[in-house]
Design an enzyme around this catalytic site. Sequence first.
Site, short mmCIF file in Angstrom:
data_model
loop_
_atom_site.label_atom_id
_atom_site.label_comp_id
_atom_site.label_asym_id
_atom_site.label_seq_id
_atom_site.Cartn_x
_atom_site.Cartn_y
_atom_site.Cartn_z
N HIS A 1 -8.23 -0.95 -0.35
CA HIS A 1 -7.52 -2.30 -0.48
C HIS A 1 -8.33 -3.38 -0.70
O HIS A 1 -9.62 -4.16 -0.12
CB HIS A 1 -6.47 -2.64 0.84
CG HIS A 1 -5.94 -1.78 1.84
ND1 HIS A 1 -4.56 -1.86 1.82
CD2 HIS A 1 -6.59 -0.13 2.63
CE1 HIS A 1 -4.19 -0.14 3.19
NE2 HIS A 1 -5.76 -0.40 2.72
N CYS B 1 0.51 -1.20 -0.12
CA CYS B 1 -0.01 0.33 -0.14
C CYS B 1 0.97 1.17 -0.02
O CYS B 1 0.75 2.53 -0.68
CB CYS B 1 -1.10 0.27 0.74
SG CYS B 1 -0.60 -0.82 2.21
N ARG C 1 6.56 -11.36 4.85
CA ARG C 1 5.57 -11.20 6.32
C ARG C 1 6.40 -12.33 7.21
O ARG C 1 6.53 -13.77 6.74
CB ARG C 1 4.57 -11.15 6.63
CG ARG C 1 3.70 -9.87 5.61
CD ARG C 1 2.46 -10.58 5.15
NE ARG C 1 1.81 -9.05 4.51
CZ ARG C 1 0.35 -9.37 4.12
NH1 ARG C 1 -0.27 -10.20 4.90
NH2 ARG C 1 -0.13 -7.90 3.35
N HIS D 1 -5.26 -1.36 -5.11
CA HIS D 1 -5.74 -0.14 -3.84
C HIS D 1 -6.60 1.22 -5.12
O HIS D 1 -6.21 1.21 -5.97
CB HIS D 1 -4.39 0.13 -3.41
CG HIS D 1 -3.74 -0.27 -2.55
ND1 HIS D 1 -2.46 -0.67 -2.95
CD2 HIS D 1 -4.02 -0.91 -1.03
CE1 HIS D 1 -1.92 -2.19 -1.99
NE2 HIS D 1 -2.91 -1.51 -0.49
N ASP E 1 -2.46 -7.22 -5.79
CA ASP E 1 -3.12 -6.69 -4.84
C ASP E 1 -4.01 -5.29 -5.30
O ASP E 1 -3.05 -5.34 -6.80
CB ASP E 1 -2.20 -5.77 -3.51
CG ASP E 1 -1.98 -5.01 -2.24
OD1 ASP E 1 -3.35 -5.41 -2.05
OD2 ASP E 1 -1.40 -4.64 -1.77
N GLN F 1 1.05 -10.91 -3.96
CA GLN F 1 -0.31 -10.82 -3.69
C GLN F 1 -1.64 -9.82 -4.62
O GLN F 1 -0.74 -9.73 -5.44
CB GLN F 1 -0.64 -9.64 -2.84
CG GLN F 1 -0.44 -9.99 -0.98
CD GLN F 1 -0.46 -8.80 -0.13
OE1 GLN F 1 0.09 -7.18 -0.33
NE2 GLN F 1 -1.72 -9.43 0.79
N LYS G 1 -13.60 -4.99 7.41
CA LYS G 1 -13.10 -5.57 5.78
C LYS G 1 -14.00 -6.76 5.66
O LYS G 1 -14.77 -7.46 7.02
CB LYS G 1 -11.75 -6.36 5.60
CG LYS G 1 -11.97 -6.99 7.08
CD LYS G 1 -10.32 -7.99 6.45
CE LYS G 1 -9.72 -9.23 7.48
NZ LYS G 1 -8.88 -10.16 7.87
#
Length: 615
Positions: free
Chosen positions: A488, A311, A340, A362, A360, A358, A442
């Site tokens: 996200h 992000c 991670r 945004h 991902d 990911q 979420k």
Amino acid sequence: MKKHIEAAKAVAVKVNGEFKDFQSLESIDPQSTVELVNPESKEGKEIYRHSTSHIMAHAVKELFPDVKFAIGPAIDEGFYYDFDRAEPFTPEDLEKIEKKMKEIIKRNNPFVRKALPKSEALDLFSKAGEDYKVQLIQDIPDETVSLYEEGGFTDLCRGPHLSRTGKVKAFKLLSIAGAYWRGDEKNKMLQRIYGTAFFTKEDLKAYLDFLEEVRKRDHRKLGKELDLFSLSEDIGPGLILWHPNGAIIRKTIEDFWREEHLAADYKLLFSPHIAKLNLWQRSGHWDFYRENMYSPMEIDEVAYEVKPMNCPFHIDIYKSSMRSYRELPLRYAELGTVYRYERSGVLHGLLRVRGFTQDDAHIFCREDQIEGEVLDILDFTLFILKTFGFENYDIYLSTRPEKYVGTLENWERATNALKQALEKKGPAYMVDPGEGVFYGPKIDIKIKDVLNRAWQCSTIQVDFNLPERFDTVYRGSDGKDHRPIMIHRALMGSLERFFGILIEHYAGIFPLWLSPVQVAVLTISEKQDGYAGEIFKAFRKAGIRTEINLENEKIGYKIREATLKKVPYLVIIGDKEAAEGKITVRKRNGENIGPFTTDEFIRIIEEEIQTKSNK
RNA sequence: GCCCAUGUAGCUCAGUCGGCAGAGCACUUCCUUGGUAAGGAAGAGGUCACCGGUUCGAUUCCGGUCAUGGGCUCCA
């Protein structure tokens, strides 16, 4: 008469809505409403398994008198009991325990409930040296507690229980594992024995068959057999090596993903794997997410971090120029690889790793656009998942966790926006309190695979906080700066994890569009090498992933080899085909089709690939 | 991270009560040219996860490390 039969099958009763033993009927208020508890109901199974757990504890007590008892509840698929014993239990012990349990069941002793003042119960269990039971009793708020006795074995228990041990018809002990007392790693590690119980031997067998099927589909096993991926001691735990067969599947997934995102008006991004520690301090990750982040590294005397999320990079790109309200919603998407820290004990094949990519995105938008965006994302997600053969879902709304950033007011607004979108869209959803991320609430979508197992992949998160922290703005129609909202979202979650789920979902038998090798050309003898080579080239030229097997082996051997690799189509070339200028095709399931001309068959395959057929 | 189990050839596994290790498949070569899930023969391949200790001698016993697996959120 019918009532009698039902009563014989029922596991317990429900008196005025409360679950009770049959025994309780003896002293019942005649005005009460009494229902039988159906053995097939959730509670029925729980009671049955809970009683089986007690029988196991009893068996353990008889075999190993030095054991101390902790807790033994029913769980979704069975039951467990936690024991404190100096010696570890062995698989042979499990067999002994099972045998003893069968004896106890045969004795058919009644389960007898006794209510006792707390002080007496405390006395009883502390004299018996049952420290865990003493702790449990101390934590019970009521003045009296209940004990259950069966064949001389007494245990603290709320109940209810089956009327007699003989009611247990089919059970199996499954595994031994360590478990902390009360799930807290500061406490002593106990030994947990897992088991399961069913009302009939057939149901038990069906369940054990299911476990066998799960083992057969294990993505770690199939990953090795089909040469899809590996983990290496030399590389490090939780770090995935994608082999050619896995990599081509990943590439296919990524191509599909990118095309669909461009079509849905997303912009594609790439960002680096590391960034200055400062960035992560500003984003709040360093304060709220540090336990999942790796130690900083120093470059030219400046601290850098490997990224655990994408992000902040996307925000930076957003901020690289002035943004007008006309540009919103601005959708940035990236297949971003993050790292991670996961505790070594939780790593698991592709499903729980330390480095992953990911899918991902945004989305920067105005507050009044959130609902519309979330609705679009929900549709988009379900479309993508459906393409991979997932058509059943559980949807959860996760709310504010204990550790969070931002104002309560913002959390409230964000949670409401998600709730409204869900309600407008209409699917049933459940609330998962406290399970949100530190920066916002979420929506999670858990997909159900062919074995009806749930996997969490997709997530949609509303974030009022990061735009604030990075002072992100857009110029509104009023000529003033306003704060955008950030959403996200990830659809597949992580490519590694999603791939693992796909392998298990398809049992390694990937649909044609995903198959690493789509066609194998097999010759009967080397006389056909020339003709087969032309066929092979034609398939390759058409963009079909094709292999050719000119080995000095019989056709049966070649078919076996390709079948074990789960190649969807085998093109068989012998003298007959060479003479006619055609091909014969054997499908993965053994069915023969054709003869076709090469062009005809290429068209059939292209159609199947293009539609991403799941058959 | 913690408890327990496991780690032997590329894969699946056997074995050594302490005396420098074996099978099947895969691989290489040769024979066979064979029509729908394994044709035959020969060969090559291992620091028995790693490090240390005990011992005349360790893959085997002991200790440590690493990795993998089952669990550690279901609350009498």
